[in-house]
Design a protein around this motif. Structure first.
Motif, PDB file in Angstrom:
ATOM      1  N   THR A 176       0.831  -1.198   0.000  1.00  8.03           N
ATOM      2  CA  THR A 176       0.000   0.000   0.000  1.00  8.03           C
ATOM      3  C   THR A 176       0.868   1.251   0.000  1.00  8.03           C
ATOM      4  O   THR A 176       2.090   1.182   0.132  1.00  8.03           O
ATOM      5  CB  THR A 176      -0.911   0.018   1.239  1.00  8.03           C
ATOM      6  OG1 THR A 176      -0.080   0.167   2.416  1.00  8.03           O
ATOM      7  CG2 THR A 176      -1.691  -1.288   1.350  1.00  8.03           C
ATOM      8  N   GLU A 177       0.235   2.397  -0.127  1.00  7.83           N
ATOM      9  CA  GLU A 177       0.972   3.661  -0.077  1.00  7.83           C
ATOM     10  C   GLU A 177       1.657   3.820   1.278  1.00  7.83           C
ATOM     11  O   GLU A 177       2.742   4.413   1.366  1.00  7.83           O
ATOM     12  CB  GLU A 177       0.014   4.831  -0.326  1.00  7.83           C
ATOM     13  CG  GLU A 177       0.705   6.181  -0.455  1.00  7.83           C
ATOM     14  CD  GLU A 177       1.674   6.245  -1.633  1.00  7.83           C
ATOM     15  OE1 GLU A 177       2.662   7.007  -1.531  1.00  7.83           O
ATOM     16  OE2 GLU A 177       1.455   5.537  -2.630  1.00  7.83           O
ATOM     17  N   ARG A 180       5.228   2.509   1.429  1.00 11.58           N
ATOM     18  CA  ARG A 180       6.288   3.113   0.612  1.00 11.58           C
ATOM     19  C   ARG A 180       7.536   3.469   1.426  1.00 11.58           C
ATOM     20  O   ARG A 180       8.657   3.122   1.024  1.00 11.58           O
ATOM     21  CB  ARG A 180       5.752   4.342  -0.114  1.00 11.58           C
ATOM     22  CG  ARG A 180       6.781   4.983  -1.039  1.00 11.58           C
ATOM     23  CD  ARG A 180       6.226   6.268  -1.655  1.00 11.58           C
ATOM     24  NE  ARG A 180       5.083   5.989  -2.496  1.00 11.58           N
ATOM     25  CZ  ARG A 180       5.155   5.630  -3.769  1.00 11.58           C
ATOM     26  NH1 ARG A 180       6.349   5.513  -4.342  1.00 11.58           N
ATOM     27  NH2 ARG A 180       4.071   5.404  -4.472  1.00 11.58           N
TER      28      ARG A 180
END
Length: 330
Positions: A176-177, A180
């Motif tokens: 998911t973001e 990151r």
């Protein structure tokens, strides 16, 4: 020049990239401080990097082996340009300086949908382009990576390091973001501590540990050991393109992956159905391998050799002046 202890440490990291220095010291038979000091020296001098990477499968990507035959005057600039692209890995110049070999990670699982692979055939410097799908990688943790024959761990030492490694159980989780910062920190240093990863993500250390376990356990997070064989005394690198009897594809691929000289072996599409990257000390050593263990491998009907002239990129490290560096620092 790294010695046998350094090679044992590199071999141990190939088997278990995030193994603790304490455990690795118990396996190789020296103090924890010595292992930590040797590893730090190898990393600072650019001989080895441990990197954490998001698996292409987690993003619905496939990996393609690209061979580009180019105009001699354009090979260097094109290879350097490709090496700096994030979707391109293991970039090298081979065949007397007329061929570029690299791995391209293509979204949507098809080369036809990849912008780079659509652009390359139209480049004026590209005379010929051959792209094959990497279908299946051979080998297991006890045959992972390459360290050369000298200084390798024993089979028992390898078992000690790999016995507790998790077996990925897919399907891969899609990062998911929020992941990151975690993945960026691991791409910089795959052995970053939970404390360092907590600082990078703003998470608690227990949350970092849980997410690492989930990503690695599903096969979404993989670790690679980038190394410079030339700095370890192994000057000749070559890619073998093999035609083998299809009923024995798995057997032959696994056998070759266990050769000391083999750094990577995979089943591919195209007129060759196995590619293998081998690393030897010099030309006589390479001939001994070809006429010896390789020649005794039954089921190989034909082969082609691309001798590497210059290595530009490993899995996630550029190579500048014989040193591995993070692409962001180039």
């Amino acid at each position: 020049m790294p010695d046998d202890l350094d090679r044992k440490i590199i071999h141990g990291l190939n088997c278990s990239p995030r193994v603790s220095f304490r455990r690795l010291s118990q396996v190789v038979g020296v103090s924890e401080q010595t292992v930590a000091r040797r590893y730090d020296a190898l990393r600072r001098s650019g001989v080895v990097r441990v990197v954490g990477l998001s698996s292409p499968a987690a993003h619905g990507r496939s990996e393609w082996i690209a061979r580009l035959r180019c105009r001699p005057d354009a090979v260097g600039p094109l290879a350097e340009s490709l090496a700096r692209r994030p979707e391109v890995a293991y970039t090298s110049i081979a065949s007397g300086g007329s061929e570029i070999i690299c791995i391209i990670r293509s979204p949507a699982g098809t080369a036809r949908d990849d912008v780079l692979l659509r652009q390359l055939p139209r480049a004026a410097s590209v005379l010929d382009l051959n792209v094959d799908l990497l279908v299946h990688g051979f080998g297991s943790p006890d045959t992972a990576g390459w360290t050369g024959r000298e200084g390798s761990l024993t089979d028992e030492q390898v078992r000690m390091l790999t016995a507790e490694l998790p077996t990925p159980a897919g399907p891969p989780l899609t990062p998911t973001e929020e992941d990151r910062p975690l993945l960026e920190a691991l791409a910089e240093d795959g052995r970053a501590s939970h404390t360092r990863l907590a600082e990078a993500t703003g998470w608690s250390k227990p949350r970092v540990a849980r997410r690492l376990e989930a990503l690695e356990g599903s096969g979404s997070l993989v670790f690679d050991i980038d190394a410079v064989p030339e700095r370890l005394g192994y000057e000749l690198n070559a890619t073998l393109w093999l035609q083998v009897d299809l009923p024995r594809l798995q057997e032959i691929g696994e056998e070759i992956s266990r050769h000391d000289e083999c750094a990577f072996a995979a089943a591919i599409s195209g007129k060759h159905n196995i590619m293998a990257v081998v690393i030897c000390k010099d030309t006589p050593d390479f001939y001994r391998y070809l006429s010896g263990r390789f020649a005794r491998t039954e089921g190989i009907r034909g082969y082609e050799i691309s001798v590497r002239v210059r290595r530009l990129k490993q899995a996630a490290s550029l190579i500048l002046n014989g040193r591995l560096i993070h692409p962001a620092l180039a």
